[in-house]
Design a protein around this motif. Structure first.
Motif, short mmCIF file in Angstrom:
data_model
loop_
_atom_site.label_atom_id
_atom_site.label_comp_id
_atom_site.label_asym_id
_atom_site.label_seq_id
_atom_site.Cartn_x
_atom_site.Cartn_y
_atom_site.Cartn_z
N LEU A 32 0.83 -1.20 0.00
CA LEU A 32 0.00 0.00 0.00
C LEU A 32 0.87 1.25 0.00
N HIS A 33 0.59 2.15 -0.95
CA HIS A 33 1.39 3.37 -1.07
C HIS A 33 0.59 4.42 -1.84
N THR A 34 1.12 5.59 -1.90
CA THR A 34 0.52 6.67 -2.67
C THR A 34 1.63 7.55 -3.21
N GLN A 39 -0.65 7.86 -12.21
CA GLN A 39 0.05 6.67 -12.71
C GLN A 39 -0.69 6.04 -13.88
N PHE A 40 0.06 5.79 -14.95
CA PHE A 40 -0.39 4.97 -16.08
C PHE A 40 0.26 3.60 -15.89
N LEU A 41 -0.55 2.56 -15.67
CA LEU A 41 -0.04 1.22 -15.39
C LEU A 41 -0.51 0.26 -16.47
N TYR A 42 0.44 -0.38 -17.14
CA TYR A 42 0.15 -1.35 -18.21
C TYR A 42 0.87 -2.65 -17.88
N VAL A 43 0.18 -3.78 -18.07
CA VAL A 43 0.81 -5.07 -17.74
C VAL A 43 0.67 -6.05 -18.90
N GLU A 44 1.62 -7.00 -18.95
CA GLU A 44 1.56 -8.13 -19.86
C GLU A 44 2.15 -9.35 -19.16
N THR A 52 -7.68 -0.48 -4.09
CA THR A 52 -7.79 0.84 -3.50
C THR A 52 -8.72 0.73 -2.29
N GLN A 53 -9.01 1.84 -1.66
CA GLN A 53 -9.89 1.78 -0.50
C GLN A 53 -11.32 1.39 -0.89
N LYS A 54 -11.71 1.67 -2.13
CA LYS A 54 -13.08 1.42 -2.56
C LYS A 54 -13.27 0.11 -3.30
N ASN A 55 -12.28 -0.26 -4.13
CA ASN A 55 -12.48 -1.38 -5.06
C ASN A 55 -11.25 -2.26 -5.19
N PRO A 68 -5.29 8.14 -10.39
CA PRO A 68 -5.08 9.57 -10.13
C PRO A 68 -4.10 9.78 -8.98
N PRO A 69 -3.55 10.98 -8.87
CA PRO A 69 -2.63 11.26 -7.76
C PRO A 69 -3.31 11.13 -6.41
N ALA A 70 -2.52 10.74 -5.41
CA ALA A 70 -2.95 10.65 -4.01
C ALA A 70 -3.96 9.53 -3.74
N VAL A 71 -4.16 8.61 -4.69
CA VAL A 71 -5.02 7.45 -4.46
C VAL A 71 -4.17 6.34 -3.85
N GLU A 72 -4.49 5.96 -2.62
CA GLU A 72 -3.74 4.91 -1.95
C GLU A 72 -4.09 3.56 -2.58
N HIS A 73 -3.06 2.79 -2.94
CA HIS A 73 -3.31 1.53 -3.63
C HIS A 73 -2.17 0.56 -3.42
N SER A 74 -2.48 -0.72 -3.60
CA SER A 74 -1.46 -1.77 -3.63
C SER A 74 -1.66 -2.57 -4.92
#
Length: 266
Positions: A32-34, A39-44, A52-55, A68-74
């Motif tokens: 978990l970080h912010t 951030q544009f995140l692309y995976v293969e 995130t806190q919601k989903n 978006p900026p300041a969204v806490e996520h892992s």
């Protein structure tokens, strides 16, 4: 693994740069970080779950997530072999509302070709450099080419009764689960179960069940070990056309198209 040992500590050191990081995950968790940049995140090569806190978001190959900026996520990849490309963009005064929403979109050929330009980049891209201009062009194009925000997320249950129910659904996606049967199994009336689903999850049982099935289907198709017809059966669809139409409604492409899609990082 702790944050002070990971590259994310470098993202915000220069608030004028676009920060670039491409690598194999090598770990099964980015904690978990912010950060102050978007951030544009692309995976293969696999699938990443972004919480995130919601989903809980489900990011399959050949799709990108905008955070978006300041969204806490892992970030939780399903394999150490998942390849991840990240571009972190500073906030600008004239940014469109598009950049305020966390969302997942398919990546088209234009974005794929721009991503290829970033193949050897790493670290801070400075405003006076050519690579910065290319990365900035990618960001500017996103609202124009990204299309519909895909429903590749599931809310996190908070009600203790619903936690048990959603866990059961997740573990029985191939079963013919009915709403009335589910309510009876867990000792609830259908009215009560509907109420707590909508109140706690913001969606109905059938929406949750359908999206859960499609996300599992994406995972199975990504593994390329099963035929599309077998994947349909594995997630509870006896009718291949019904499965294909449902998959298309949620991912905007047919399961056969997704299974045969090309990677650019191989």
């Amino acid at each position: 693994m702790t944050n002070d040992k990971y590259y994310i500590t470098e993202v915000d050191k220069d608030n004028t740069s676009i920060y670039c990081h491409h690598d194999l995950m090598g770990e099964l968790l980015i904690p978990l970080h912010t950060h102050c940049k978007a951030q544009f995140l692309y995976v293969e090569g696999g699938i990443a779950y972004v919480k995130t806190q919601k989903n809980t978001y489900f990011l399959p190959a050949r799709h990108y997530m905008w955070i978006p900026p300041a969204v806490e996520h892992s970030i939780h990849p399903n394999s150490e072999d998942v390849m991840m490309r990240n571009l972190y963009f500073p906030v600008e005064k004239n940014d469109l509302d598009f950049y305020d929403e966390e969302a997942i979109y398919p990546v088209n050929d234009l974005l794929l070709n721009l991503l290829l330009f970033t193949n050897r980049w790493k670290g801070n891209l400075k405003p006076d450099k050519r690579n910065y201009v290319i990365a900035k062009a990618l960001k500017v194009l996103l609202p124009e080419v990204s299309g519909t925000n895909l429903s590749l997320s599931l809310p996190i249950a908070k009600d203790s009764r619903l936690i048990k129910i959603t866990d059961y659904i997740t573990n029985h996606l191939s079963d013919n689960i009915t709403f009335s049967g589910l309510a009876n199994q867990f000792g609830l009336s259908t009215r009560t179960l509907h109420r707590i689903f909508v109140k706690d999850m913001g969606m109905s049982f059938i929406q949750f069940f359908t999206i859960s099935r499609m996300l599992k289907a994406v995972e199975l198709l990504q593994n390329k070990e099963m035929q599309v017809s077998d994947v349909a059966l594995a997630v509870g669809y006896n009718s291949l056309p019904t499965f294909s139409n449902t998959f298309y409604r949620i991912l905007r492409q047919r399961p056969s198209e997704y299974a045969n899609g090309r990677n650019i990082l191989e």
